[in-house]
Design a protein around this motif. Sequence first.
Motif, PDB file in Angstrom:
ATOM      1  N   GLY A  98       0.848  -1.144  -0.051  1.00 23.16           N
ATOM      2  CA  GLY A  98       0.056  -0.029  -0.077  1.00 23.16           C
ATOM      3  C   GLY A  98       0.812   1.467  -0.174  1.00 23.16           C
ATOM      4  N   LEU A  99       2.012   1.242   0.621  1.00 25.16           N
ATOM      5  CA  LEU A  99       2.786   2.308   0.628  1.00 25.16           C
ATOM      6  C   LEU A  99       3.490   2.489  -0.599  1.00 25.16           C
ATOM      7  CD1 LEU A  99       4.404   4.266   2.498  1.00 25.16           C
ATOM      8  CD2 LEU A  99       6.435   2.486   3.227  1.00 25.16           C
ATOM      9  N   PHE A 100       3.987   1.793  -1.166  1.00 17.72           N
ATOM     10  CA  PHE A 100       4.429   1.750  -2.612  1.00 17.72           C
ATOM     11  C   PHE A 100       3.557   2.522  -3.502  1.00 17.72           C
ATOM     12  CE2 PHE A 100       5.444   0.010  -6.912  1.00 17.72           C
ATOM     13  CZ  PHE A 100       6.710   0.335  -6.961  1.00 17.72           C
ATOM     14  N   THR A 101       2.329   1.954  -3.573  1.00 15.73           N
ATOM     15  CA  THR A 101       1.286   2.281  -4.458  1.00 15.73           C
ATOM     16  C   THR A 101       1.088   3.990  -4.340  1.00 15.73           C
ATOM     17  OG1 THR A 101       0.584   0.088  -4.738  1.00 15.73           O
ATOM     18  CG2 THR A 101      -1.056   1.967  -5.334  1.00 15.73           C
ATOM     19  N   ALA A 102       0.715   4.096  -3.047  1.00 17.86           N
ATOM     20  CA  ALA A 102       0.711   5.579  -2.623  1.00 17.86           C
ATOM     21  C   ALA A 102       1.740   6.308  -2.843  1.00 17.86           C
ATOM     22  CB  ALA A 102       0.341   5.626  -1.164  1.00 17.86           C
ATOM     23  N   SER A 103       2.807   6.014  -2.650  1.00 19.97           N
ATOM     24  CA  SER A 103       3.934   6.827  -2.867  1.00 19.97           C
ATOM     25  C   SER A 103       4.378   6.961  -4.430  1.00 19.97           C
ATOM     26  CB  SER A 103       5.371   6.286  -2.286  1.00 19.97           C
ATOM     27  OG  SER A 103       5.632   5.163  -3.117  1.00 19.97           O
ATOM     28  N   TRP A 104       3.930   6.366  -5.253  1.00 16.44           N
ATOM     29  CA  TRP A 104       3.965   6.283  -6.898  1.00 16.44           C
ATOM     30  C   TRP A 104       2.754   7.383  -7.143  1.00 16.44           C
ATOM     31  CZ3 TRP A 104       0.119   5.051 -10.589  1.00 16.44           C
ATOM     32  CH2 TRP A 104       0.589   5.387 -12.094  1.00 16.44           C
ATOM     33  N   GLN A 105       1.772   7.387  -6.478  1.00 15.26           N
ATOM     34  CA  GLN A 105       0.782   8.399  -6.686  1.00 15.26           C
ATOM     35  C   GLN A 105       1.127   9.782  -6.267  1.00 15.26           C
ATOM     36  OE1 GLN A 105      -3.387   8.286  -6.155  1.00 15.26           O
ATOM     37  NE2 GLN A 105      -3.431   5.901  -6.430  1.00 15.26           N
ATOM     38  N   GLU A 106       1.903   9.863  -4.961  1.00 15.50           N
ATOM     39  CA  GLU A 106       2.574  11.069  -4.375  1.00 15.50           C
ATOM     40  C   GLU A 106       3.238  11.678  -5.337  1.00 15.50           C
ATOM     41  OE1 GLU A 106       2.241  13.976  -1.507  1.00 15.50           O
ATOM     42  OE2 GLU A 106       0.701  12.216  -1.907  1.00 15.50           O
ATOM     43  N   SER A 107       4.163  10.877  -6.081  1.00 18.39           N
ATOM     44  CA  SER A 107       5.245  11.382  -6.925  1.00 18.39           C
ATOM     45  C   SER A 107       4.632  12.077  -8.464  1.00 18.39           C
ATOM     46  CB  SER A 107       6.258  10.146  -7.444  1.00 18.39           C
ATOM     47  OG  SER A 107       5.705   9.317  -8.216  1.00 18.39           O
ATOM     48  N   LEU A 108       3.629  11.452  -8.616  1.00 14.26           N
ATOM     49  CA  LEU A 108       2.925  11.898  -9.650  1.00 14.26           C
ATOM     50  C   LEU A 108       2.302  13.262  -9.242  1.00 14.26           C
ATOM     51  CD1 LEU A 108       0.682   9.089 -11.322  1.00 14.26           C
ATOM     52  CD2 LEU A 108       3.058   9.911 -11.832  1.00 14.26           C
ATOM     53  N   LYS A 109       1.911  13.321  -7.936  1.00 12.38           N
ATOM     54  CA  LYS A 109       1.161  14.792  -7.627  1.00 12.38           C
ATOM     55  C   LYS A 109       2.486  15.898  -7.422  1.00 12.38           C
ATOM     56  CE  LYS A 109      -2.495  13.145  -5.207  1.00 12.38           C
ATOM     57  NZ  LYS A 109      -3.207  12.785  -3.923  1.00 12.38           N
ATOM     58  N   ASN A 110       3.776  15.330  -7.487  1.00  7.42           N
ATOM     59  CA  ASN A 110       4.823  16.129  -7.398  1.00  7.42           C
ATOM     60  C   ASN A 110       5.452  16.433  -8.829  1.00  7.42           C
ATOM     61  OD1 ASN A 110       6.057  17.072  -4.592  1.00  7.42           O
ATOM     62  ND2 ASN A 110       4.567  15.285  -4.577  1.00  7.42           N
ATOM     63  N   ARG A 111       4.706  15.924  -9.695  1.00  9.81           N
ATOM     64  CA  ARG A 111       4.893  16.284 -11.306  1.00  9.81           C
ATOM     65  C   ARG A 111       6.091  15.106 -11.820  1.00  9.81           C
ATOM     66  NH1 ARG A 111       8.194  20.742 -14.395  1.00  9.81           N
ATOM     67  NH2 ARG A 111       8.992  18.891 -15.105  1.00  9.81           N
ATOM     68  N   SER A 112       6.043  13.859 -11.274  1.00  8.66           N
ATOM     69  CA  SER A 112       6.590  12.899 -12.045  1.00  8.66           C
ATOM     70  C   SER A 112       6.075  12.285 -13.021  1.00  8.66           C
ATOM     71  CB  SER A 112       7.034  11.860 -10.778  1.00  8.66           C
ATOM     72  OG  SER A 112       7.531  10.681 -11.338  1.00  8.66           O
ATOM     73  N   THR A 113       6.660  11.966 -13.961  1.00  7.45           N
ATOM     74  CA  THR A 113       6.209  11.112 -15.273  1.00  7.45           C
ATOM     75  C   THR A 113       6.629   9.783 -15.261  1.00  7.45           C
ATOM     76  OG1 THR A 113       8.203  12.052 -16.780  1.00  7.45           O
ATOM     77  CG2 THR A 113       6.370  13.338 -16.739  1.00  7.45           C
ATOM     78  N   THR A 114       7.234   9.331 -14.022  1.00 13.16           N
ATOM     79  CA  THR A 114       7.721   7.696 -14.189  1.00 13.16           C
ATOM     80  C   THR A 114       6.477   6.797 -14.137  1.00 13.16           C
ATOM     81  OG1 THR A 114       9.454   8.522 -13.196  1.00 13.16           O
ATOM     82  CG2 THR A 114       9.119   6.087 -12.917  1.00 13.16           C
ATOM     83  N   PRO A 115       6.433   5.975 -15.301  1.00 10.01           N
ATOM     84  CA  PRO A 115       5.601   4.948 -15.331  1.00 10.01           C
ATOM     85  C   PRO A 115       5.430   3.962 -13.918  1.00 10.01           C
ATOM     86  CG  PRO A 115       6.400   4.992 -17.151  1.00 10.01           C
ATOM     87  CD  PRO A 115       7.344   5.699 -16.473  1.00 10.01           C
ATOM     88  N   MET A 116       4.443   3.438 -13.400  1.00  7.69           N
ATOM     89  CA  MET A 116       4.691   2.627 -12.175  1.00  7.69           C
ATOM     90  C   MET A 116       5.577   1.291 -12.609  1.00  7.69           C
ATOM     91  SD  MET A 116       1.875   0.788  -9.794  1.00  7.69           S
ATOM     92  CE  MET A 116       1.920   1.946  -8.470  1.00  7.69           C
ATOM     93  N   ALA A 117       5.553   0.847 -13.613  1.00  7.45           N
ATOM     94  CA  ALA A 117       6.489  -0.379 -13.949  1.00  7.45           C
ATOM     95  C   ALA A 117       7.651  -0.286 -13.823  1.00  7.45           C
ATOM     96  CB  ALA A 117       6.078  -0.695 -15.532  1.00  7.45           C
ATOM     97  N   ASP A 118       8.160   1.349 -13.921  1.00 10.31           N
ATOM     98  CA  ASP A 118       9.769   1.797 -13.696  1.00 10.31           C
ATOM     99  C   ASP A 118       9.929   2.354 -12.293  1.00 10.31           C
ATOM    100  OD1 ASP A 118       9.954   0.788 -16.202  1.00 10.31           O
ATOM    101  OD2 ASP A 118       9.721   2.985 -16.951  1.00 10.31           O
ATOM    102  N   TYR A 119       8.932   2.258 -11.362  1.00  7.54           N
ATOM    103  CA  TYR A 119       8.833   3.038 -10.355  1.00  7.54           C
ATOM    104  C   TYR A 119       9.644   1.988  -9.178  1.00  7.54           C
ATOM    105  CZ  TYR A 119       7.624   5.901  -6.308  1.00  7.54           C
ATOM    106  OH  TYR A 119       7.837   6.664  -4.937  1.00  7.54           O
ATOM    107  N   GLY A 120      10.377   2.471  -8.377  1.00  7.57           N
ATOM    108  CA  GLY A 120      10.801   1.789  -7.229  1.00  7.57           C
ATOM    109  C   GLY A 120      11.873   0.514  -7.526  1.00  7.57           C
TER     110      GLY A 120
END
Length: 361
Positions: free
Chosen positions: A121-143
């Motif tokens: 849950g933390l991983f999924t939420a943090s990816w969304q948070e990165s998007l809210k901070n203007r990230s363009t990284t797809p989840m498949a490449d995140y973490g």
Amino acid sequence: MARSVYFHIGLPKTATTYLQTICWAAPDQMRRDGVLLPGRERRDHLWASRVVREEGRRGRRSQRELTAWDRIREDLASWPQDGLISHEFFAAASAEQAQRAVADLAPAEVHLVVTAREPLGLFTASWQESLKNRSTTPMADYGRTTSDRPSDTWNWRALDLRLVLERWSEAVPPERIHVLPLDRSAPRDDIWRRFAGVVGLDADAYDTSQSFPNESMGVVEAEVLRRVNQHLGSFNRAFDKGVYIRSFLADERLVPRRGEPFWPLPDQVEDCRARGEAALAYLASRPFDVVGDVAHLQVPASLPPRRTPDSVTDTEVAEVATELVAVLLGDVRELRTARRGDEGPAERAVSRWRRWWPSRR
């Protein structure tokens, strides 16, 4: 100097905003409880984390930001009881930076407060948070990697409980490290009550109604935001990201759509599961003060079926995006007709645009 300092370092996406909002809404009540919230404003703790973590670009930062850690230390030096420092980005500090920060607070007895969450849950939420901070990284490449840079806060460096505890336990002994597992099934104020109990606050004396949960976007909405971010090259300031991308677009326009929840790719799920098991083993190996049930730090063995972001189609993106354009057009119309006396910063910006636009039609 303060008698004790409770140093709440996150982890990110573990109800930190919720807890900080409650505290910053009632600093006077905290003083009556014998706990000082040092600094002049909430941002002082964010800025202090940047100082401690030695983030770059010093020439682009104001003097107020560069001296935030000094202000916090000065406030604590003149306070005879306990103090509270709270920001989740401290979690990314190196072991050496953590040791210096704790030494800076001497002779106060430093207690570390670590709010934690099961890694999936933390991983999924943090990816969304990165998007809210203007990230363009797809989840498949995140973490996919663990950074060695303290400036990387949306990374396993700050999200992996074991890694964070390993670094910070070099500065604070395990018996003074309080780990609070987030129970997602409990009432919202459960984490506040446990947090208040650790810090020494009267939980019932505080208004928790003004602090709202940081809700998630659906899978299509998240992909829309990721693609929009690719065209927001001028939105680089923290104000732009916080006000326009996070609040206006994500939290107020995309989150309310209540889209489908999602998981990362299967191998990422297994990585989260392994990190959770490693964190549990590390907690069991040392005398940490765990305030709550460690079972909530474990990824469930069985998960309900959900989509992954890479399954989102262009058609789905177009449907959400066109509806979003219609909503934003309504926002612009409302702002244009707002009375001048009721205008805030965003409305004034639209007013300036309105004066500019007619002459160029």
